[in-house]
Design a protein around this motif. Structure first.
Motif, mmCIF file in Angstrom:
data_model
loop_
_atom_site.group_PDB
_atom_site.id
_atom_site.type_symbol
_atom_site.label_atom_id
_atom_site.label_comp_id
_atom_site.label_asym_id
_atom_site.label_seq_id
_atom_site.Cartn_x
_atom_site.Cartn_y
_atom_site.Cartn_z
ATOM 1 N N ALA B 141 0.820 -1.203 0.000
ATOM 2 C CA ALA B 141 0.000 0.000 0.000
ATOM 3 C C ALA B 141 0.862 1.264 0.000
ATOM 4 C CB ALA B 141 -0.929 -0.004 1.209
ATOM 5 N N LEU B 142 2.011 1.178 0.693
ATOM 6 C CA LEU B 142 2.868 2.365 0.831
ATOM 7 C C LEU B 142 3.756 2.600 -0.379
ATOM 8 C CD1 LEU B 142 4.080 1.880 4.500
ATOM 9 C CD2 LEU B 142 2.399 3.521 3.665
ATOM 10 N N LEU B 143 3.852 1.581 -1.229
ATOM 11 C CA LEU B 143 4.827 1.574 -2.320
ATOM 12 C C LEU B 143 4.861 2.872 -3.127
ATOM 13 C CD1 LEU B 143 6.854 -0.464 -3.362
ATOM 14 C CD2 LEU B 143 5.114 -1.337 -4.908
ATOM 15 N N GLY B 144 3.694 3.352 -3.513
ATOM 16 C CA GLY B 144 3.653 4.527 -4.385
ATOM 17 C C GLY B 144 3.626 5.837 -3.623
ATOM 18 N N ASP B 145 3.882 5.801 -2.312
ATOM 19 C CA ASP B 145 3.819 6.986 -1.459
ATOM 20 C C ASP B 145 2.525 7.762 -1.728
ATOM 21 O OD1 ASP B 145 4.637 8.691 0.483
ATOM 22 O OD2 ASP B 145 5.901 9.916 -0.827
ATOM 23 N N PRO B 146 1.383 7.074 -1.655
ATOM 24 C CA PRO B 146 0.121 7.678 -2.104
ATOM 25 C C PRO B 146 -0.467 8.646 -1.085
ATOM 26 C CG PRO B 146 -0.278 5.475 -1.295
ATOM 27 C CD PRO B 146 1.192 5.714 -1.134
ATOM 28 N N LYS B 147 -1.315 9.559 -1.593
ATOM 29 C CA LYS B 147 -1.985 10.526 -0.711
ATOM 30 C C LYS B 147 -3.172 9.886 -0.014
ATOM 31 C CE LYS B 147 -2.864 13.920 -3.581
ATOM 32 N NZ LYS B 147 -2.259 13.487 -4.846
ATOM 33 N N ILE B 148 -3.675 8.809 -0.627
ATOM 34 C CA ILE B 148 -4.839 8.144 -0.043
ATOM 35 C C ILE B 148 -4.466 6.708 0.291
ATOM 36 C CG2 ILE B 148 -7.251 7.503 -0.425
ATOM 37 C CD1 ILE B 148 -7.313 9.666 -2.593
ATOM 38 N N LEU B 149 -4.813 6.286 1.495
ATOM 39 C CA LEU B 149 -4.506 4.916 1.892
ATOM 40 C C LEU B 149 -5.747 4.220 2.407
ATOM 41 C CD1 LEU B 149 -1.283 6.126 3.353
ATOM 42 C CD2 LEU B 149 -1.283 3.949 2.152
ATOM 43 N N MET B 150 -5.818 2.938 2.123
ATOM 44 C CA MET B 150 -7.012 2.196 2.477
ATOM 45 C C MET B 150 -6.569 0.849 3.039
ATOM 46 S SD MET B 150 -9.990 2.029 -0.269
ATOM 47 C CE MET B 150 -9.768 0.440 -0.971
ATOM 48 N N PHE B 151 -7.031 0.510 4.222
ATOM 49 C CA PHE B 151 -6.635 -0.764 4.827
ATOM 50 C C PHE B 151 -7.890 -1.536 5.226
ATOM 51 C CE2 PHE B 151 -3.331 2.358 5.875
ATOM 52 C CZ PHE B 151 -2.214 1.733 5.341
ATOM 53 N N ASP B 152 -7.992 -2.754 4.763
ATOM 54 C CA ASP B 152 -9.126 -3.588 5.146
ATOM 55 C C ASP B 152 -8.691 -4.524 6.264
ATOM 56 O OD1 ASP B 152 -11.598 -4.684 5.215
ATOM 57 O OD2 ASP B 152 -11.484 -5.718 3.287
ATOM 58 N N GLU B 153 -9.229 -4.322 7.434
ATOM 59 C CA GLU B 153 -8.926 -5.152 8.606
ATOM 60 C C GLU B 153 -7.421 -5.335 8.805
ATOM 61 O OE1 GLU B 153 -11.395 -6.460 10.472
ATOM 62 O OE2 GLU B 153 -13.168 -6.444 9.206
ATOM 63 N N PRO B 154 -6.672 -4.247 8.961
ATOM 64 C CA PRO B 154 -5.214 -4.383 8.996
ATOM 65 C C PRO B 154 -4.679 -5.071 10.243
ATOM 66 C CG PRO B 154 -5.830 -2.133 9.484
ATOM 67 C CD PRO B 154 -7.095 -2.850 9.117
ATOM 68 N N VAL B 155 -5.422 -5.047 11.326
ATOM 69 C CA VAL B 155 -4.867 -5.622 12.562
ATOM 70 C C VAL B 155 -5.159 -7.108 12.682
ATOM 71 C CG1 VAL B 155 -4.988 -3.442 13.783
ATOM 72 C CG2 VAL B 155 -6.884 -5.029 13.972
ATOM 73 N N ASN B 156 -5.919 -7.643 11.731
ATOM 74 C CA ASN B 156 -6.195 -9.085 11.744
ATOM 75 C C ASN B 156 -4.910 -9.888 11.848
ATOM 76 O OD1 ASN B 156 -8.898 -9.257 11.693
ATOM 77 N ND2 ASN B 156 -9.062 -10.099 9.633
ATOM 78 N N GLY B 157 -4.824 -10.740 12.832
ATOM 79 C CA GLY B 157 -3.683 -11.642 12.919
ATOM 80 C C GLY B 157 -2.417 -11.016 13.468
ATOM 81 N N LEU B 158 -2.493 -9.778 13.890
ATOM 82 C CA LEU B 158 -1.282 -9.158 14.442
ATOM 83 C C LEU B 158 -1.225 -9.352 15.952
ATOM 84 C CD1 LEU B 158 -0.871 -5.784 12.542
ATOM 85 C CD2 LEU B 158 0.142 -7.997 12.065
ATOM 86 N N ASP B 159 -0.006 -9.428 16.464
ATOM 87 C CA ASP B 159 0.164 -9.509 17.914
ATOM 88 C C ASP B 159 0.014 -8.102 18.501
ATOM 89 O OD1 ASP B 159 2.419 -8.297 17.022
ATOM 90 O OD2 ASP B 159 3.741 -9.988 17.415
#
Lengths: 249, 322
Positions: B141-159
Motif C-alpha cells: 500500500a505504501l509503495l507509491g507513497d500515495p496521498k490516499i490509503l485504504m486498509f481492510d482489517e489491517p490488525v487481523n492476525g497481528l500480535d
C-alpha cells in the motif's frame, strides 16, 4: 513495454514455469531422439525426430494455462488490476510474453531434437533439404505459440487450474480424434478441428512413411492450416479478453 | 479524498451494498465500521475498480480509479494480505508492482524497511505468518507513497505489538495530511485509531460522524455509586425519582443509577449523611453503542432473538439474556 516487462518478471519469479519449460524441452527432445535413434534406418525421416512435439505442446499449454489461473488462484490478479486497471492491456501483455516464450521453447526443442538425432544417426535422410522438412522442424515454435494462446484464453475463461488444464488437454488429445471417428461426417469435421490443422501444418505434404501418421487429405494447404489454427486461437482470446473486462476481478 | 455516491452492488438477488454515500476526508483516520458481511470489503473493491458497481460511483480525488494514471501513486490499498503468489519472494512481489507504476526499485527496499520485513524479503511469501503477510500488504500500500490509503482489517492476525505499531502508523500517515480509511469490525480498535467513522450495516450507511459523536449520540450514561450505606442511599434516590439498579448481587454496596447526574446524587448523599466511596459516570463503550445502533443490521445474528420467539428451550443459546 512496461507491461511486458512486469509480466515477464511475474512469470519467471515463480518456479512452475521453469519446471514446465524444462519438461517441455525434455519431452520434445527426448522422445524425438529416442524415436529417431531406435527406429530402423528406412524410417528415420525428419518427421520422426519431431514425434515428441505433441507431448511438449501439452506441457506448454499447462504452462500457459497456469500463467493465468495461478493469478486467480492466489488473488494476484487483483493486485495486478489494482496496479494496472486496464485489464485488456494486462492480459494482452501476458499473452504476448507467454506466446513468445512458447515460440522460443518450440524452436529450441525442435532443432535440438532434430540436431541430436542427426548427430546420433548420421543419416542422410535427416538432412533438411525439402520445404516440408523445414516446416516440420522450424514450424514447431509457431504451433507452440498458437497452442499457448488457446490455453491462455481457456485459463482466462475458466480461472481455475485443474479445470482449464483438463479442458485444453482433453480437447487437444481426445476430443478432436473422437470427433474424427463419427460415422460419415467425422472426417469432414475433423479437417476443421484446430489442433488437427496445426498437425496438418507440421506434417502435411510429407511423403507417407510408416512413421508419420496417416494424415487424411486436408481441404486446405499447410500454411492455410496454420493461419486457420492461429485465427481460431486469437478469436478465443478475444472472447476471453472481453469476458475478463466485463466481470468482477 | 474518497467520495462514494449512491454506491450499490448486487450479487444475484443479494444486495451487498445498498445506495451508500459518504466522503472520506484527508488529514484524519476514518474508520469504516460494520459487522462481518456488512459490505465493507465489497465497497473497497469497488473503490479499486475491481468490482463494478451495479449503480452509483466512487471517486478518488474526483476521478474513477480506472482513470488514474499509475494508480498506486494515488491510492495505496491493503485489501487482502493473501494477494501474493506463495512461491514469489516479498521483494519480487513488490518489485513488479513498483515497476508497473513507474516507481523506482529503491522504494521497494524503503517500504520493506518501514514495515520491518527487510530480513525476510528474499524468502517466499507463502511461508510468511499472518502478521508478516499483513506487513507485506501494508508495504504494498505504501509503495507509491500515495496521498490516499485504504486498509481492510489491517490488525487481523497481528500480535499486540503489531497492533500498536499499526495504530500509531496510521495516525502518523493521517497527520502527514493523507486520507486514511481503515475498515474493521473491531469497534474498540476503531475507538483508539479513528477520529471519524463511517458506519455500515447490511450494505446501508448507518452513520457518518466523529467517533465521539457516535458514542455520545447512541449511548446512555449511568452513574455508579459505591457506598457502605448503599441500601439507605438507594431508598433516598428512589424516593427522589431516580431508577436504581444493582450491577450484581455480590457487590451489595454498589448501585447503578441510569440517567443520573453525579452532582445531584452527591448532593443527596450529603443531605442524608451517606458516605460515598465512589461516584463515577459510566459511558457506554463503542461496542455497546455499536450493538445498539446496528442491532437490526447484523446479517448473521447469533439467533438469540430467534430462539426467544421459537420458544424451544433445548435450542436456547447462551446469549439469551444480558
Amino acid at each position: 513495454m512496461t507491461l511486458l516487462a512486469i509480466e515477464r518478471m511475474k512469470l519467471f519469479t515463480t518456479r512452475s514455469p521453469w519446471w514446465c519449460m524444462f519438461a517441455a524441452l525434455l519431452l520434445t527432445v527426448g522422445l524425438g531422439v529416442l524415436y529417431a535413434a531406435t527406429a530402423p534406418a528406412e524410417f528415420t525421416v525428419v518427421g520422426a525426430t519431431q514425434s515428441g512435439g505433441q507431448l511438449g505442446m501439452m506441457v506448454i499449454m499447462v504452462l500457459a494455462a497456469l500463467a493465468v489461473t495461478t493469478e486467480y488462484r492466489f488473488g494476484t490478479i487483483k493486485a495486478t488490476f489494482q496496479a494496472v486497471p486496464n485489464r485488456t492491456a494486462v492480459m494482452l501483455a501476458k499473452s504476448g510474453v507467454v506466446a513468445a516464450l512458447a515460440f522460443v521453447i518450440g524452436e529450441i526443442a525442435a532443432f535440438l531434437a532434430w540436431g541430436v538425432s542427426y548427430l546420433i544417426t548420421g543419416g542422410e535422410t535427416l538432412v533438411l533439404d525439402a520445404g516440408h522438412e523445414w516446416r516440420n522442424v522450424a514450424g514447431l515454435g509457431l504451433v507452440y505459440a498458437g497452442a499457448a494462446l488457446y490455453a491462455l484464453a481457456v485459463g482466462m475463461l475458466v480461472r481455475q487450474s485443474a479445470g482449464a488444464i483438463s479442458l485444453v488437454i482433453v480437447w487437444a488429445l481426445l476430443v478432436e480424434s473422437l470427433v474424427g471417428l463419427l460415422p460419415r461426417v467425422g472426417d469432414d469435421i475433423f479437417d476443421w478441428m484446430p489442433f488437427a490443422a496445426a498437425n496438418q501444418f507440421l506434417q502435411g505434404g510429407a511423403p507417407q512413411t510408416p512413421m508419420t501418421s496417416q494424415m487424411p487429405e486436408a481441404p486446405i494447404g499447410p500454411w492455410a492450416s496454420l493461419v486457420y489454427f492461429l485465427a481460431v486461437g486469437v478469436a478465443l482470446l478475444v472472447i476471453a479478453l472481453i469476458t475478463v473486462r466485463k466481470r468482477d476481478a | 479524498m474518497i467520495e462514494a455516491v449512491g454506491l450499490t452492488k448486487r450479487y444475484g438477488s443479494k444486495l451487498a451494498v445498498d445506495d451508500l454515500s459518504f466522503t472520506v476526508k484527508p488529514g484524519k483516520v476514518t474508520g469504516f465500521l460494520g459487522p462481518n458481511g456488512a459490505g465493507k470489503s465489497t465497497t473497497m473493491r469497488m473503490m479499486l475498480g475491481l468490482d463494478r458497481p451495479t449503480a452509483g460511483k466512487v471517486l478518488i480525488d474526483g476521478k474513477h480509479y480506472t482513470e488514474l494514471k499509475n494508480p498506486l501513486r494515488t491510492l495505496g490499498a491493503l485489501v487482502d494480505a493473501k494477494w501474493v503468489h506463495p512461491n514469489r519472494s516479498a521483494y519480487a512481489h513488490l518489485k513488479w508492482m513498483a515497476r508497473s507504476n513507474g516507481i523506482p526499485t529503491k522504494r521497494v527496499d524503503e517500504v520493506l524497511d518501514i514495515v520491518g520485513l527487510s530480513e525476510v524479503a528474499r524468502r517466499r511469501a507463502g511461508g510468511f505468518s499472518l502478521g508478516m503477510s499483513q506487513r507485506l500488504g501494508i508495504a504494498t500500500a505504501l509503495l507509491g507513497d500515495p496521498k490516499i490509503l485504504m486498509f481492510d482489517e489491517p490488525v487481523n492476525g497481528l500480535d499486540p505489538e503489531g497492533i500498536h505499531w499499526i495504530r500509531r502508523f496510521m495516525q502518523r500517515l493521517a497527520a502527514e495530511g493523507r486520507t486514511v480509511l481503515v475498515s474493521s469490525h473491531l469497534l474498540s480498535e476503531m475507538a483508539q485509531t479513528a477520529e471519524e467513522l463511517v458506519v455500515v450495516g447490511r450494505g446501508k450507511l448507518i452513520a457518518q460522524c466523529s467517533t465521539q459523536e457516535f458514542v455520545e449520540s447512541s449511548s446512555s450514561t449511568s452513574v455508579k455509586v459505591r457506598s457502605p450505606q448503599a441500601d439507605q442511599l438507594g431508598e433516598v434516590l428512589t424516593s427522589n425519582g431516580f431508577a436504581v439498579t444493582r450491577e450484581n448481587q455480590q457487590e451489595r454496596d454498589t448501585l447503578l443509577v441510569p440517567d443520573g447526574a453525579t452532582e445531584q446524587i452527591g448532593e443527596l448523599a450529603a443531605k442524608y449523611d451517606c458516605v460515598l466511596h465512589e461516584l463515577t459516570v459510566q459511558r457506554a463503550s463503542l461496542e455497546e453503542a455499536f450493538m445498539q445502533i446496528t442491532g437490526e443490521e447484523v446479517e448473521f445474528s447469533t439467533g438469540s432473538s430467534g430462539a426467544e420467539s421459537s420458544g424451544s428451550p433445548g435450542e436456547a443459546p447462551v446469549a439469551a439474556e444480558k
